[in-house]
Design a protein around this motif. Structure first.
Motif, PDB file in Angstrom:
ATOM      1  N   TYR A 117     -21.787  34.678  50.114  1.00  0.00           N
ATOM      2  CA  TYR A 117     -22.171  34.846  48.706  1.00  0.00           C
ATOM      3  C   TYR A 117     -21.687  33.678  47.858  1.00  0.00           C
ATOM      4  N   SER A 118     -20.475  33.210  48.097  1.00  0.00           N
ATOM      5  CA  SER A 118     -19.906  32.150  47.249  1.00  0.00           C
ATOM      6  C   SER A 118     -20.545  30.788  47.499  1.00  0.00           C
ATOM      7  N   GLU A 119     -21.151  30.575  48.658  1.00  0.00           N
ATOM      8  CA  GLU A 119     -21.746  29.283  48.984  1.00  0.00           C
ATOM      9  C   GLU A 119     -23.266  29.280  48.901  1.00  0.00           C
ATOM     10  N   SER A 120     -23.867  30.395  48.521  1.00  0.00           N
ATOM     11  CA  SER A 120     -25.325  30.499  48.473  1.00  0.00           C
ATOM     12  C   SER A 120     -25.784  30.698  47.039  1.00  0.00           C
ATOM     13  N   GLY A 121     -27.017  30.303  46.773  1.00  0.00           N
ATOM     14  CA  GLY A 121     -27.554  30.536  45.442  1.00  0.00           C
ATOM     15  C   GLY A 121     -28.832  29.762  45.182  1.00  0.00           C
ATOM     16  N   PHE A 122     -29.368  29.997  43.990  1.00  0.00           N
ATOM     17  CA  PHE A 122     -30.583  29.352  43.532  1.00  0.00           C
ATOM     18  C   PHE A 122     -30.245  28.542  42.287  1.00  0.00           C
ATOM     19  N   SER A 123     -30.802  27.335  42.206  1.00  0.00           N
ATOM     20  CA  SER A 123     -30.579  26.470  41.047  1.00  0.00           C
ATOM     21  C   SER A 123     -31.930  26.037  40.500  1.00  0.00           C
ATOM     22  N   TYR A 124     -31.946  25.724  39.214  1.00  0.00           N
ATOM     23  CA  TYR A 124     -33.192  25.375  38.535  1.00  0.00           C
ATOM     24  C   TYR A 124     -32.968  24.102  37.721  1.00  0.00           C
ATOM     25  N   PHE A 125     -33.997  23.228  37.703  1.00  0.00           N
ATOM     26  CA  PHE A 125     -33.889  21.940  37.029  1.00  0.00           C
ATOM     27  C   PHE A 125     -35.123  21.695  36.179  1.00  0.00           C
ATOM     28  N   ASP A 126     -34.943  20.988  35.062  1.00  0.00           N
ATOM     29  CA  ASP A 126     -36.069  20.654  34.196  1.00  0.00           C
ATOM     30  C   ASP A 126     -36.719  19.353  34.679  1.00  0.00           C
ATOM     31  N   VAL A 148     -38.504  25.060  33.755  1.00  0.00           N
ATOM     32  CA  VAL A 148     -38.183  24.830  35.166  1.00  0.00           C
ATOM     33  C   VAL A 148     -39.262  23.947  35.789  1.00  0.00           C
ATOM     34  N   HIS A 149     -38.806  22.855  36.395  1.00  0.00           N
ATOM     35  CA  HIS A 149     -39.716  21.918  37.046  1.00  0.00           C
ATOM     36  C   HIS A 149     -39.444  21.838  38.551  1.00  0.00           C
ATOM     37  N   LEU A 150     -38.206  22.133  38.918  1.00  0.00           N
ATOM     38  CA  LEU A 150     -37.779  22.018  40.296  1.00  0.00           C
ATOM     39  C   LEU A 150     -36.787  23.141  40.590  1.00  0.00           C
ATOM     40  N   ALA A 151     -36.902  23.730  41.753  1.00  0.00           N
ATOM     41  CA  ALA A 151     -35.976  24.801  42.141  1.00  0.00           C
ATOM     42  C   ALA A 151     -35.243  24.378  43.415  1.00  0.00           C
ATOM     43  N   LYS A 152     -33.994  24.791  43.509  1.00  0.00           N
ATOM     44  CA  LYS A 152     -33.199  24.498  44.700  1.00  0.00           C
ATOM     45  C   LYS A 152     -32.780  25.818  45.336  1.00  0.00           C
ATOM     46  N   ILE A 153     -32.985  25.901  46.638  1.00  0.00           N
ATOM     47  CA  ILE A 153     -32.544  27.053  47.421  1.00  0.00           C
ATOM     48  C   ILE A 153     -31.386  26.565  48.290  1.00  0.00           C
ATOM     49  N   ASN A 154     -30.287  27.256  48.255  1.00  0.00           N
ATOM     50  CA  ASN A 154     -29.146  26.934  49.116  1.00  0.00           C
ATOM     51  C   ASN A 154     -28.584  28.243  49.660  1.00  0.00           C
ATOM     52  N   ILE A 155     -28.735  28.450  50.966  1.00  0.00           N
ATOM     53  CA  ILE A 155     -28.260  29.688  51.575  1.00  0.00           C
ATOM     54  C   ILE A 155     -27.389  29.344  52.776  1.00  0.00           C
ATOM     55  N   CYS A 156     -26.202  29.909  52.788  1.00  0.00           N
ATOM     56  CA  CYS A 156     -25.244  29.687  53.873  1.00  0.00           C
ATOM     57  C   CYS A 156     -25.144  30.978  54.696  1.00  0.00           C
ATOM     58  N   THR A 158     -23.663  33.067  57.870  1.00  0.00           N
ATOM     59  CA  THR A 158     -22.472  33.073  58.720  1.00  0.00           C
ATOM     60  C   THR A 158     -22.501  34.283  59.647  1.00  0.00           C
ATOM     61  N   GLU A 159     -22.038  34.063  60.858  1.00  0.00           N
ATOM     62  CA  GLU A 159     -21.882  35.162  61.817  1.00  0.00           C
ATOM     63  C   GLU A 159     -20.793  34.752  62.796  1.00  0.00           C
ATOM     64  N   GLN A 160     -19.744  35.519  62.825  1.00  0.00           N
ATOM     65  CA  GLN A 160     -18.562  35.225  63.644  1.00  0.00           C
ATOM     66  C   GLN A 160     -18.114  33.790  63.377  1.00  0.00           C
ATOM     67  N   GLU A 161     -18.111  32.928  64.380  1.00  0.00           N
ATOM     68  CA  GLU A 161     -17.649  31.556  64.164  1.00  0.00           C
ATOM     69  C   GLU A 161     -18.784  30.593  63.814  1.00  0.00           C
ATOM     70  N   ASP A 162     -20.022  31.067  63.765  1.00  0.00           N
ATOM     71  CA  ASP A 162     -21.172  30.213  63.484  1.00  0.00           C
ATOM     72  C   ASP A 162     -21.497  30.194  61.995  1.00  0.00           C
ATOM     73  N   THR A 163     -21.840  29.016  61.501  1.00  0.00           N
ATOM     74  CA  THR A 163     -22.274  28.849  60.119  1.00  0.00           C
ATOM     75  C   THR A 163     -23.505  27.959  60.121  1.00  0.00           C
ATOM     76  N   LEU A 164     -24.521  28.362  59.366  1.00  0.00           N
ATOM     77  CA  LEU A 164     -25.749  27.584  59.245  1.00  0.00           C
ATOM     78  C   LEU A 164     -26.106  27.533  57.767  1.00  0.00           C
ATOM     79  N   GLU A 165     -26.074  26.339  57.190  1.00  0.00           N
ATOM     80  CA  GLU A 165     -26.398  26.195  55.774  1.00  0.00           C
ATOM     81  C   GLU A 165     -27.757  25.519  55.663  1.00  0.00           C
ATOM     82  N   LEU A 166     -28.693  26.196  55.000  1.00  0.00           N
ATOM     83  CA  LEU A 166     -30.029  25.673  54.785  1.00  0.00           C
ATOM     84  C   LEU A 166     -30.216  25.446  53.289  1.00  0.00           C
ATOM     85  N   SER A 167     -30.736  24.276  52.945  1.00  0.00           N
ATOM     86  CA  SER A 167     -30.873  23.929  51.541  1.00  0.00           C
ATOM     87  C   SER A 167     -32.106  23.060  51.352  1.00  0.00           C
TER      88      SER A 167
END
Length: 185
Positions: A117-126, A148-156, A158-167
């Motif tokens: 939750y702390s490393e994921s989110g949506f951002s918006y840019f003009d 809003v002209h541009l949107a950013k998706i950032n989702i991290c 996690t499962e056990q020791e694996d982490t996959l961050e897609l942005s």
């Protein structure tokens, strides 16, 4: 008198050969056990990666079909509200418990669990690429959403020791050339 030589193995030779075969058998069983553990671990990782990519792809596809920038109204850092060309609204939420949900027609589906939750989110840019993302817990106003002209998706994920961050940063296809004019409605 003729002496006959007896052929065969002595008791000591049999005991030694059985001990060697027992050690080899234990090594083979251990190798099979490790192979099974590796298979289970890699299957779990494949499922984790597949779930993460599918959830991310789902958000991208709906974001590309956004019909108007003003439809980002009520979106925020943990909430993405999208209205497509068919005027059906879909909402993505990143919940505190680490779940990514998808809501359409008043029905909520879980897309992924194990979200940071702390490393994921949506951002918006003009159009000047200035951040217009509201503070946590708040959503975009109608005026902010129209810019809003541009949107950013950032989702991290996690499962056990694996982490996959897609942005990714995305220009929603349906309004990348500007907002709709009155004759488009």
């Amino acid at each position: 008198m003729k002496k006959y030589r007896q052929s065969g193995f002595t008791l000591i030779e049999l005991v030694i050969s059985m001990a060697i075969m027992g050690v080899i058998g234990l090594l083979v069983a251990d190798m099979f056990s490790q192979g099974a553990d590796i298979f289970v671990s890699q299957s779990r990782r494949k499922k984790f990666t597949s779930q993460a990519r599918t959830a991310f792809w789902h958000i991208q596809q709906n974001l590309r079909n956004q019909s108007d920038a003003g439809n980002f109204f009520q979106s925020g850092p943990a909430l993405l509200s999208i209205s497509g060309g068919t005027n059906s609204t879909v909402t993505y939420r990143i919940l505190n418990d680490g779940t990514l949900t998808f809501e359409k027609n008043s029905t909520t589906y879980t897309l992924a669990d194990g979200i940071s939750y702390s490393e994921s989110g949506f951002s918006y840019f003009d159009s000047g690429y200035n951040d217009i993302t509201p503070a946590a817990g708040n959503t975009l106003s109608e005026a902010q959403a129209r810019n809003v002209h541009l949107a950013k998706i950032n989702i991290c994920f996690t499962e056990q020791e694996d982490t996959l961050e897609l942005s990714t940063h995305m220009y929603p296809n349906n309004f990348r050339f500007g907002s709709k004019k009155s004759y488009h409605q």
